[in-house]
Design a protein around this motif. Structure first.
Motif, PDB file in Angstrom:
ATOM      1  N   GLY A 171       2.320   5.946  -0.892  1.00  0.00           N
ATOM      2  CA  GLY A 171       1.679   4.912  -0.719  1.00  0.00           C
ATOM      3  C   GLY A 171       0.377   4.968   0.653  1.00  0.00           C
ATOM      4  O   GLY A 171       0.015   6.048   0.742  1.00  0.00           O
ATOM      5  N   LEU A 172       0.537   3.645   1.182  1.00  0.00           N
ATOM      6  CA  LEU A 172      -0.461   3.840   2.343  1.00  0.00           C
ATOM      7  C   LEU A 172       0.169   4.624   3.521  1.00  0.00           C
ATOM      8  O   LEU A 172      -0.985   5.598   4.055  1.00  0.00           O
ATOM      9  CB  LEU A 172      -0.320   2.266   3.081  1.00  0.00           C
ATOM     10  CG  LEU A 172      -1.481   2.027   3.982  1.00  0.00           C
ATOM     11  CD1 LEU A 172      -2.678   2.385   3.554  1.00  0.00           C
ATOM     12  CD2 LEU A 172      -1.275   0.508   4.373  1.00  0.00           C
ATOM     13  N   GLY A 173       1.203   4.752   3.776  1.00  0.00           N
ATOM     14  CA  GLY A 173       1.500   5.821   4.732  1.00  0.00           C
ATOM     15  C   GLY A 173       1.106   7.342   4.502  1.00  0.00           C
ATOM     16  O   GLY A 173       0.680   7.930   5.289  1.00  0.00           O
ATOM     17  N   LEU A 174       1.188   7.755   3.108  1.00  0.00           N
ATOM     18  CA  LEU A 174       0.792   8.935   2.701  1.00  0.00           C
ATOM     19  C   LEU A 174      -0.767   9.094   2.843  1.00  0.00           C
ATOM     20  O   LEU A 174      -1.052  10.058   3.094  1.00  0.00           O
ATOM     21  CB  LEU A 174       1.281   9.338   1.266  1.00  0.00           C
ATOM     22  CG  LEU A 174       0.788  10.565   0.644  1.00  0.00           C
ATOM     23  CD1 LEU A 174       1.328  11.774   1.335  1.00  0.00           C
ATOM     24  CD2 LEU A 174       1.245  10.552  -0.914  1.00  0.00           C
ATOM     25  N   ALA A 175      -1.356   8.125   2.359  1.00  0.00           N
ATOM     26  CA  ALA A 175      -2.813   8.097   2.700  1.00  0.00           C
ATOM     27  C   ALA A 175      -3.160   8.380   3.749  1.00  0.00           C
ATOM     28  O   ALA A 175      -4.035   9.044   4.345  1.00  0.00           O
ATOM     29  CB  ALA A 175      -3.308   6.628   1.817  1.00  0.00           C
ATOM     30  N   LEU A 176      -2.584   7.641   4.926  1.00  0.00           N
ATOM     31  CA  LEU A 176      -3.102   7.524   6.458  1.00  0.00           C
ATOM     32  C   LEU A 176      -2.645   8.902   6.827  1.00  0.00           C
ATOM     33  O   LEU A 176      -3.542   9.650   7.470  1.00  0.00           O
ATOM     34  CB  LEU A 176      -2.384   6.512   6.997  1.00  0.00           C
ATOM     35  CG  LEU A 176      -3.167   6.576   8.332  1.00  0.00           C
ATOM     36  CD1 LEU A 176      -4.473   6.251   8.605  1.00  0.00           C
ATOM     37  CD2 LEU A 176      -1.988   5.454   9.442  1.00  0.00           C
TER      38      LEU A 176
END
Length: 107
Positions: free
Chosen positions: A22-27
């Motif tokens: 999710g967002l953690g992977l994207a960042l």
């Protein structure tokens, strides 16, 4: 936006929880591609190891953030390994860690 962040934090060191999806992977992906040194953590060790390859600029941590002792151990290791932290992105559901207040960076 990233250039402003990098001007403010030229050493580019970040610790990210929930980094395997999710967002953690994207960042994590964006920051690492732009030369940031990362501490990436997730409870899902298998997914964490599939998404990232450990290097001198990428340290992986597998722990449950609801266990404050494990979280503190990981962040302490990261701080000692890279000499500090500029950004902490807590991408988790339940975070009740009173010691985290010590990590706020003065402007």
């Amino acid at each position: 936006c990233l250039s402003k962040l990098e001007k403010k934090f030229p050493l580019k060191r970040a610790f990210i929880t929930g980094a395997a999806s999710g967002l953690g992977l994207a960042l994590s992906t964006i920051l690492h591609a732009n030369g940031w040194t990362l501490g990436c953590s997730d409870i899902n060790e298998e997914n964490l190891n599939k998404k990232f390859k450990v290097s001198s600029t990428l340290i992986l941590y597998n722990f449950d953030v609801s266990k404050p002792d494990l979280y503190k151990e990981a962040i302490d290791h990261f701080l000692n390994s890279v000499g500090g932290v500029d950004l902490v992105f807590n991408n988790v559901f339940n975070l009740d860690l009173p010691w985290l207040d010590l990590l706020f960076i003065n402007e």
